[in-house]
Design a protein around this motif. Structure first.
Motif, PDB file in Angstrom:
ATOM      1  N   ASN A   1      38.395  39.193  38.682  1.00  0.00           N
ATOM      2  CA  ASN A   1      39.307  40.241  39.149  1.00  0.00           C
ATOM      3  C   ASN A   1      39.497  40.187  40.659  1.00  0.00           C
TER       4      ASN A   1
ATOM      5  N   LEU B   1      36.506  49.325  32.539  1.00  0.00           N
ATOM      6  CA  LEU B   1      37.550  49.121  33.550  1.00  0.00           C
ATOM      7  C   LEU B   1      37.724  47.654  33.971  1.00  0.00           C
ATOM      8  N   PRO B   2      36.648  46.918  34.331  1.00  0.00           N
ATOM      9  CA  PRO B   2      36.861  45.529  34.778  1.00  0.00           C
ATOM     10  C   PRO B   2      37.404  44.636  33.654  1.00  0.00           C
TER      11      PRO B   2
ATOM     12  N   THR C   1      41.072  45.546  33.123  1.00  0.00           N
ATOM     13  CA  THR C   1      41.816  45.046  34.295  1.00  0.00           C
ATOM     14  C   THR C   1      42.114  43.559  34.111  1.00  0.00           C
TER      15      THR C   1
ATOM     16  N   ARG D   1      45.895  41.400  33.368  1.00  0.00           N
ATOM     17  CA  ARG D   1      46.420  40.377  34.290  1.00  0.00           C
ATOM     18  C   ARG D   1      46.723  39.062  33.592  1.00  0.00           C
TER      19      ARG D   1
ATOM     20  N   ASN E   1      47.934  52.119  31.238  1.00  0.00           N
ATOM     21  CA  ASN E   1      47.446  50.894  31.873  1.00  0.00           C
ATOM     22  C   ASN E   1      47.457  50.983  33.397  1.00  0.00           C
ATOM     23  N   SER E   2      48.386  51.782  33.946  1.00  0.00           N
ATOM     24  CA  SER E   2      48.483  51.892  35.412  1.00  0.00           C
ATOM     25  C   SER E   2      47.232  52.512  36.016  1.00  0.00           C
TER      26      SER E   2
ATOM     27  N   VAL F   1      44.283  51.495  35.805  1.00  0.00           N
ATOM     28  CA  VAL F   1      43.404  50.460  36.402  1.00  0.00           C
ATOM     29  C   VAL F   1      43.734  50.225  37.878  1.00  0.00           C
ATOM     30  N   GLU F   2      44.962  50.556  38.288  1.00  0.00           N
ATOM     31  CA  GLU F   2      45.373  50.299  39.673  1.00  0.00           C
ATOM     32  C   GLU F   2      44.690  51.238  40.669  1.00  0.00           C
TER      33      GLU F   2
END
Lengths: 202, 202
Positions: A31, A109-110, A113, A117, A170-171, A173-174
């Motif tokens: 990440n 979370l990781p 994420t 991607r 999903n946003s 994670v930002e």
């Protein structure tokens, strides 16, 4: 390297790290600097292991990616298979699925994420994208069922609404950081509140 | 290379491409293979120009990035400055801002896609992130105003709701394709419908 074909986690463990810990460090590094840009040497260096000690835990960088993506996907699919997500009133089930997806996102979370991607650059990545698509189709089918039941508005395209609402989920994670000011259950509540009932007062 | 210090667009033009066309090709390439991974030689090759002909149009790769990000940010900020976004009923203004943001996203899809990938790796990127934060603060202030007016629910954190709703809007870059089945105005309608009034029938 003969130990690299031994699939038993207990046998493959090394003092200092178990396989789950190696995977967690790998996901953090992927990440941070991108999967393609991360070498096995980078990962060994981050762990303070030699490359051959690392190969004692895992066969390849791609195996680490596959395990990390499965961790996220298994959890997300599990939400659809939970009793609250799979039986009863369709709008309530949709709410349960959204709440469950937010919880998975916060708890893993990781891993999520990394999943978000993935762009399909290898067979492992393409298989993960295929599982994401199948997940979206199952949620879209639930939205369609709720529309037929008159619980979800019919003036919005069900597939578009599903994409929009999962875009919202999903946003997270930002910007979400565990231990920050926004609690997991509060976030799950806010997502369901906005997605199902909107920001406007009724 | 003396022409590279001449800022006049007219003087810097080359038969075949104007500056806007060079910028559009650069943005496409940055989105395709990543800004950091794209060299000026890659861009010259894509355009069928020599590097020195390309430097006749632009001083540096970073100048292209700065112009591309400004294209997206100027348009998004313009939405907040439009009459419908800046005066009248706060919930209606919020709806106008969301509709406007979707239109910008569709009309300037490659530029907004590039903006959303910026992670703050240089002064140009950090300045763009700062402008995104300022934009979010202005929208959050509008949400707070609508909450005080009793138009937006008070049981959801205004800053979280703003992030969620813009997460929904921004996620459109992941799947929207111009000329596809989803029309821009239909999409703007669906976003405002879901964000303000929710998926559930009232």
């Amino acid at each position: 390297m003969s130990a690299s074909t031994d699939a038993s986690p207990a046998r493959r463990g090394r003092p200092g790290y178990d396989r789950g810990q190696v995977l967690a460090v790998a996901v953090g590094l992927f990440n941070e600097q991108g999967y393609d840009a991360t070498s096995v040497a980078d990962l060994a260096s981050r762990l303070g292991l030699t490359k051959s000690a690392l190969y004692h835990h895992f066969d390849s960088k791609e195996q680490l990616l596959a395990l990390a993506l499965a961790e996220a996907l298994d959890s997300l699919e599990g939400v659809l298979d939970e009793p609250e997500g799979s039986a009863g009133d369709p709008a309530e089930r949709l709410g349960a699925v959204l709440r469950g997806a937010v919880r998975v996102l916060v708890d893993k979370l990781p891993y999520v994420t990394l999943l978000l991607r993935v762009r399909g650059n290898s067979d492992v990545e393409r298989a993960a994208l295929e599982r994401r698509r199948a997940f979206n189709h199952r949620v879209t089918a639930l939205v369609a069922e709720a529309q037929r039941a008159g619980q979800i508005r019919a003036d919005v395209d069900g597939a578009v609404a599903t994409r929009l609402v999962f875009g919202m989920v999903n946003s997270i994670v930002e910007w979400y950081r565990p231990g920050g000011p926004v609690d997991r259950e509060r976030l799950a509540h806010d997502v369901v509140a906005v997605a199902l009932d909107g920001m406007r007062t009724r």
